[in-house]
Write a protein that holds these residues in place. Structure first.
Motif, PDB file in Angstrom:
ATOM      1  N   LEU A 157      35.119   3.844  51.302  1.00 19.01           N
ATOM      2  CA  LEU A 157      36.427   4.028  50.670  1.00 19.01           C
ATOM      3  C   LEU A 157      36.293   3.704  49.182  1.00 19.01           C
ATOM      4  O   LEU A 157      35.529   2.820  48.801  1.00 19.01           O
ATOM      5  CB  LEU A 157      37.459   3.088  51.298  1.00 19.01           C
TER       6      LEU A 157
ATOM      7  N   ALA B  73      37.255   2.134  45.543  1.00 20.96           N
ATOM      8  CA  ALA B  73      37.857   0.845  45.174  1.00 20.96           C
ATOM      9  C   ALA B  73      39.341   1.059  44.890  1.00 20.96           C
ATOM     10  O   ALA B  73      39.745   2.124  44.432  1.00 20.96           O
ATOM     11  CB  ALA B  73      37.162   0.293  43.930  1.00 20.96           C
ATOM     12  N   PRO B  74      40.172   0.058  45.167  1.00 23.68           N
ATOM     13  CA  PRO B  74      41.602   0.190  44.844  1.00 23.68           C
ATOM     14  C   PRO B  74      41.778   0.228  43.326  1.00 23.68           C
ATOM     15  O   PRO B  74      40.878  -0.159  42.577  1.00 23.68           O
ATOM     16  CB  PRO B  74      42.222  -1.060  45.451  1.00 23.68           C
ATOM     17  N   PRO B  75      42.946   0.655  42.854  1.00 18.73           N
ATOM     18  CA  PRO B  75      43.192   0.693  41.409  1.00 18.73           C
ATOM     19  C   PRO B  75      43.098  -0.712  40.813  1.00 18.73           C
ATOM     20  O   PRO B  75      43.451  -1.702  41.460  1.00 18.73           O
ATOM     21  CB  PRO B  75      44.622   1.224  41.280  1.00 18.73           C
ATOM     22  N   SER B  76      42.633  -0.773  39.579  1.00 22.20           N
ATOM     23  CA  SER B  76      42.551  -2.063  38.896  1.00 22.20           C
ATOM     24  C   SER B  76      43.966  -2.494  38.482  1.00 22.20           C
ATOM     25  O   SER B  76      44.898  -1.700  38.451  1.00 22.20           O
ATOM     26  CB  SER B  76      41.666  -1.949  37.661  1.00 22.20           C
TER      27      SER B  76
ATOM     28  N   LEU C  82      47.229  -0.186  37.500  1.00 20.55           N
ATOM     29  CA  LEU C  82      48.549  -0.369  38.083  1.00 20.55           C
ATOM     30  C   LEU C  82      49.599  -0.575  37.013  1.00 20.55           C
ATOM     31  O   LEU C  82      50.715  -0.096  37.113  1.00 20.55           O
ATOM     32  CB  LEU C  82      48.541  -1.548  39.075  1.00 20.55           C
TER      33      LEU C  82
END
Length: 157
Positions: free
Chosen positions: A142, A144-147, A151
């Motif tokens: 997956l 990486a989520p947004p930093s 955001l």
């Protein structure tokens, strides 16, 4: 001459282009869809060869974008992105039915079925086991989520 393996999708796409000797009857369509005419129908062979070229191109491109063969995927229950040509990208993980069914649902299954591990996918409407021809061919972790910075920029325009 080696006859390439013909997928169901190639047969479906080739049906409207079939030679006139293949009449539009239920019997002919059943035979066409089941592969009886694969070796004889030039339109099916053309689609099968085209499909092989597309499939090899997709696999070559996938290798350059972080996609890896499914045989190298983690089997520890971690969610990963999977890929299968006919349906695209899937959210999936290696697990067993026993990992997510209720006790009541499990009571209706034999132990072998309940605890057999396999690839399972989930989307907004449903999920299911990916086995046999439905198994994914590639996987990748997956993203990486947004930093926090990304955001914070969400509301800016």
């Amino acid at each position: 001459m080696t006859i390439p393996k013909v997928s169901r999708e190639a047969r479906i796409f080739a049906w409207p282009l079939r030679p006139s000797c293949y009449k539009d009857t239920p019997d002919t369509r059943i035979k066409w869809d089941s592969g009886v005419y694969d070796a004889a129908a030039p339109s099916i062979q053309s689609f099968a060869q085209f499909e092989q070229l597309i499939r090899s191109k997709v696999i070559d491109e996938a290798a350059g974008e972080g996609w890896q063969p499914i045989e190298t995927a983690p089997k520890d229950g971690a969610e990963v992105l999977g890929y299968r040509e006919d349906c695209g990208v899937l959210l999936m993980r290696w697990c067993a039915l026993a990992d997510f069914l209720t006790d009541a649902e499990l009571a209706e299954l034999d132990e072998e079925t309940a605890f057999a591990a396999d690839w399972f996918y989930a989307d907004f409407l449903h999920g299911g086991r990916l086995e046999g021809e439905e198994a994914p061919t590639h996987w990748r972790p997956l993203p990486a989520p947004p930093s926090i910075r990304q955001l914070g920029e969400r509301g800016r325009g």
